[in-house]
Scaffold this motif. Structure first.
Motif, PDB file in Angstrom:
ATOM      1  N   ASP A   1      48.459  44.347  42.116  1.00 30.22           N
ATOM      2  CA  ASP A   1      48.277  44.738  40.650  1.00 30.22           C
ATOM      3  C   ASP A   1      49.699  44.485  40.166  1.00 30.22           C
ATOM      4  O   ASP A   1      50.104  45.461  39.746  1.00 30.22           O
ATOM      5  CB  ASP A   1      48.057  46.335  40.635  1.00 30.22           C
TER       6      ASP A   1
ATOM      7  N   HIS B   1      42.634  50.822  43.229  1.00 35.82           N
ATOM      8  CA  HIS B   1      43.638  51.755  43.142  1.00 35.82           C
ATOM      9  C   HIS B   1      43.743  52.882  43.935  1.00 35.82           C
ATOM     10  O   HIS B   1      43.883  54.230  43.723  1.00 35.82           O
ATOM     11  CB  HIS B   1      43.725  52.347  41.766  1.00 35.82           C
TER      12      HIS B   1
ATOM     13  N   HIS C   1      43.557  42.270  44.090  1.00 40.83           N
ATOM     14  CA  HIS C   1      43.907  42.788  42.821  1.00 40.83           C
ATOM     15  C   HIS C   1      45.251  41.780  42.104  1.00 40.83           C
ATOM     16  O   HIS C   1      46.241  42.482  42.122  1.00 40.83           O
ATOM     17  CB  HIS C   1      44.366  44.336  42.821  1.00 40.83           C
TER      18      HIS C   1
ATOM     19  N   HIS D   1      46.148  39.917  39.309  1.00 39.82           N
ATOM     20  CA  HIS D   1      46.359  39.507  37.723  1.00 39.82           C
ATOM     21  C   HIS D   1      46.894  38.117  37.611  1.00 39.82           C
ATOM     22  O   HIS D   1      47.795  37.861  38.155  1.00 39.82           O
ATOM     23  CB  HIS D   1      46.657  40.583  36.950  1.00 39.82           C
TER      24      HIS D   1
ATOM     25  N   LYS E   1      34.758  43.786  36.648  1.00 43.75           N
ATOM     26  CA  LYS E   1      35.629  44.843  36.644  1.00 43.75           C
ATOM     27  C   LYS E   1      35.536  45.835  35.571  1.00 43.75           C
ATOM     28  O   LYS E   1      35.443  45.337  34.351  1.00 43.75           O
ATOM     29  CB  LYS E   1      37.006  44.508  36.843  1.00 43.75           C
TER      30      LYS E   1
ATOM     31  N   TYR F   1      37.700  42.653  31.252  1.00 36.68           N
ATOM     32  CA  TYR F   1      37.189  44.033  31.654  1.00 36.68           C
ATOM     33  C   TYR F   1      36.134  44.515  30.817  1.00 36.68           C
ATOM     34  O   TYR F   1      35.879  44.202  29.610  1.00 36.68           O
ATOM     35  CB  TYR F   1      38.550  44.835  31.266  1.00 36.68           C
TER      36      TYR F   1
HETATM   37 ZN   LIG Z   1      45.008  46.069  37.494  1.00 43.39          ZN
END
Ligand SMILES: [Zn+2]
Length: 494
Positions: free
Chosen positions: A392, A264, A106, A108, A218, A182
C-alpha cells in the motif's frame, strides 16, 4: 420454432460478458526499445547453478541447487551435481538465493501528494493522487514483484493501457491485475473518486469497467451494504473478484455479503467502533474495534472463524501502518534516492511528527492496535486463513513501490512468521487467491519462470530480500539496479 420465436428467445439471453485480457498474458515475441536496455539475461535455455532455492511453499530452503529455465518456463530444479543437458547457458549463482517473484496484492500506481505541506504537518485541503505510471512499474519489477494487483485505481484507463503496453513488450513492468476505480460512497476525502448514487449504479459501474478490461474490484470506505451487494453480484457474475478497504460496512457484514478479500489486515473493521451507524463510516475507522480485539479473545475467534468459513482472504499491508510507529525503520538510502526532492522533504516532515508525538494518546492507542493486528494476522493464518501481502504505497510517502513489498515481508517476520512462511504469504498465497497457483507463486518444474535472484540468504536474514540482482519474468532476466537507476529522483513526480 419460427424465425420470429427464435429472435424473441435470443433477446431474452443475457449477453455474456466480454473476456478481459488475462492477468498472465503470454510473453511478447520481442521487446521494444523501452524494455531492451533493462534485459540482462536474454530468454532461452538458462541454468542457474549453485543457488539456494526458497520455493515459495513454506518448505525449508534447498541448498546448492540448479534451476533450469527453458524459454518462459521452469524446466527442472535439480542438485548442483546433476548433469545439465547440452545447450543450456550456465550462470553461476554461488552465494545467491532464488525465490518466486512476489505477487503484490496491494500495489497502487499512484503517489499521495499533500499540497503545500509544512513542517507542522499542515497541508491544504485537497489530497491528490498523482499517477506514477513511469516509475511505479519499474520499481515493482526491480524489487522482485512479477505479478501485482493495483487494488484501486484513480486513472483506470492509464492502468489498463500500461498493462497492455507491458504485455505487448513496449513497457517494462510486472504482470498486472488491474483494479477498477474505487467503488466509493458519498463522503470520500479524495476528489478523484466517483461517489456511487445507489446499488444500480454500483452494478453498472462494475459492468462498465469489467468490459473495459479491469480484472478486479475494490470497495471503499463509504460504500453502503446495498451497493456492495450489487457490486459483488456483478463481479461474481463475471467470475472476477472484489476486495474492500471498508469502514461503513463491517467485516462480518462484508463476509456475509460475499466479499472475496479484505484489505489492511484487521485495522479497518468497524464492528465494535463506538457510535457506528449502519452504512456509515465511524469516526474511529476501526481502531477502537482493533484495540478491543485482542488475539485469542472470543471476539477475535468468532471473526476469524467467520472469515474462514466464508473463504474471505485478508491482505496484510504492514508497511503503511509502520509509518505510524514512532522511530520506525528509516528508509534505506536506495529507496530515498528514487524520491523527488519534494517527496523526500514531505516524508521527512511527516516522519519527524510521528517521532515527536510518540507519547500522544493517539499514537499510544495506535501502538496497541498495531500489536493486536500482528497477533490477529498470525491467528488467522494458524486457523487456515489465506493471508496475502502488499505494501500500500500511500500514507506518509515512506512506502515505495517494490521496496515496500520487501518491507512487508520483513514486517511479517517481525510479526512472528518464519522467513519461509512470510515469503509464502507474499508469493504462493497471492497466486492462490488469483487462481494462478498452477502457473506462478512457487518454484517447480512446469511453472512460469517468474523468479527473483537475491544475494545472501533471506531464510536466515530476511533483510537479504532487499539485495535483488536479477528478476526473471517469463524467463527473461531484468537488471534490478538499472531499473532503479532509471527512476532516481522521479517517484512523486511521475
Ligand atoms: Zn490502498
Amino acid at each position: 420454432m419460427t424465425r420470429r420465436m427464435l429472435v424473441a428467445a435470443a433477446a431474452l439471453v443475457i449477453p455474456s460478458p466480454l473476456a478481459a485480457a488475462p492477468i498472465l498474458a503470454p510473453p511478447p515475441p520481442h521487446f521494444g526499445p523501452g524494455v531492451q536496455p533493462f534485459v540482462s539475461v536474454a530468454p532461452g535455455q538458462i541454468a542457474l547453478t549453485h543457488v539456494r532455492v526458497i520455493d515459495g511453499t513454506g518448505a525449508v530452503p534447498v541448498e546448492d541447487a540448479t534451476i533450469l529455465i527453458d524459454g518462459p518456463k521452469i524446466a527442472a530444479v535439480q542438485p548442483a551435481a546433476a548433469a545439465i543437458a547440452p545447450g543450456y547457458r550456465v550462470i553461476d549463482g554461488s552465494g545467491e538465493t532464488v525465490l518466486p517473484g512476489i505477487v503484490g496484492m496491494h500495489n497502487h500506481m499512484f503517489y499521495v501528494a499533500r499540497p503545500n505541506l509544512d513542517a507542522s504537518g499542515h497541508s491544504e485541503d485537497l489530497r491528490l493522487l498523482p499517477q506514477m505510471t513511469f516509475s511505479a512499474p519499474r520499481l515493482y519489477l526491480a524489487n522482485g514483484v512479477t505479478t501485482m494487483r493495483t487494488t484501486g485505481s484513480v486513472e483506470p484507463y492509464a492502468d489498463i493501457n500500461v498493462k497492455a503496453a507491458i504485455d505487448s513488450g513496449k513497457m517494462v513492468g510486472p504482470h498486472m491485475d488491474v483494479t477498477a476505480p474505487y467503488l466509493e460512497g458519498p463522503g470520500s476525502p479524495f476528489i478523484q473518486m466517483h461517489e456511487l448514487r445507489d446499488a444500480a449504479e454500483a452494478r453498472a459501474t462494475v459492468a462498465f469497467w469489467a468490459d473495459q478490461g479491469a480484472t478486479s474490484f475494490k470497495a471503499y470506505m463509504h460504500i453502503t451494504r446495498a451497493e456492495l451487494k450489487a457490486a459483488i453480484d456483478e463481479v461474481h457474475r463475471r467470475h472476477l473478484k472484489i476486495t474492500g478497504h471498508l469502514c461503513s460496512v463491517t467485516y462480518p457484514e462484508a463476509a456475509a455479503l460475499g466479499i472475496d478479500n479484505l484489505e489492511h489486515g484487521f485495522f479497518v473493521n468497524t464492528q465494535f467502533d463506538p457510535g457506528k451507524q449502519p452504512d456509515a463510516c465511524s469516526e474511529g475507522t476501526g481502531t477502537p474495534t482493533l484495540v478491543k480485539m485482542t488475539p485469542g479473545s472470543p471476539e477475535a475467534n468468532a471473526l476469524i472463524k467467520l472469515l474462514i468459513d466464508h473463504h474471505v482472504a485478508v491482505t496484510s499491508t504492514l508497511p503503511v501502518f509502520e509509518q505510524l510507529v514512532p522511530m520506525h525503520a528509516p528508509l534505506q538510502p536506495r529507496a530515498m534516492a528514487v524520491l523527488t526532492p519534494q517527496a523526500r522533504n514531505d516524508y521527512l516532515y511527516l516522519r519527524n511528527l510521528v517521532a515527536e508525538r510518540g507519547s500522544s494518546e493517539r499514537l499510544k492507542t495506535f501502538a496497541v492496535a498495531y500489536k493486536n493486528d500482528l497477533g490477529l494476522e498470525r491467528q488467522f493464518v494458524a486457523a487456515g486463513g489465506l493471508l496475502l501481502a502488499g505494501p500500500d504505497p500511500t500514507g506518509n510517502g515512506g512506502v515505495i513501490p517494490g521496496f515496500g513489498d520487501q518491507r512487508e515481508i520483513e514486517l511479517l517476520v517481525e510479526a512472528g512468521f518464519t522467513s519461509v512462511e512470510a515469503i509464502r504469504i507474499a508469493t504462493l498465497n497471492g497466486a492462490t487467491y488469483l487462481g494462478l497457483q498452477d502457473r506462478i507463486g512457487s518454484i517447480a518444474p512446469g511453472k512460469d519462470a517468474d523468479l527473483m535472484v537475491v544475494k545472501g540468504n533471506p531464510a536466515e536474514k530476511i533483510a537479504d530480500i532487499e539485495n535483488v540482482v536479477t528478476v526473471f519474468k517469463d524467463g527473461t532476466g531484468f537488471d534490478s539496479a538499472k531499473l532503479i537507476d532509471s527512476v532516481k529522483g522521479r517517484y512523486g513526480e511521475y
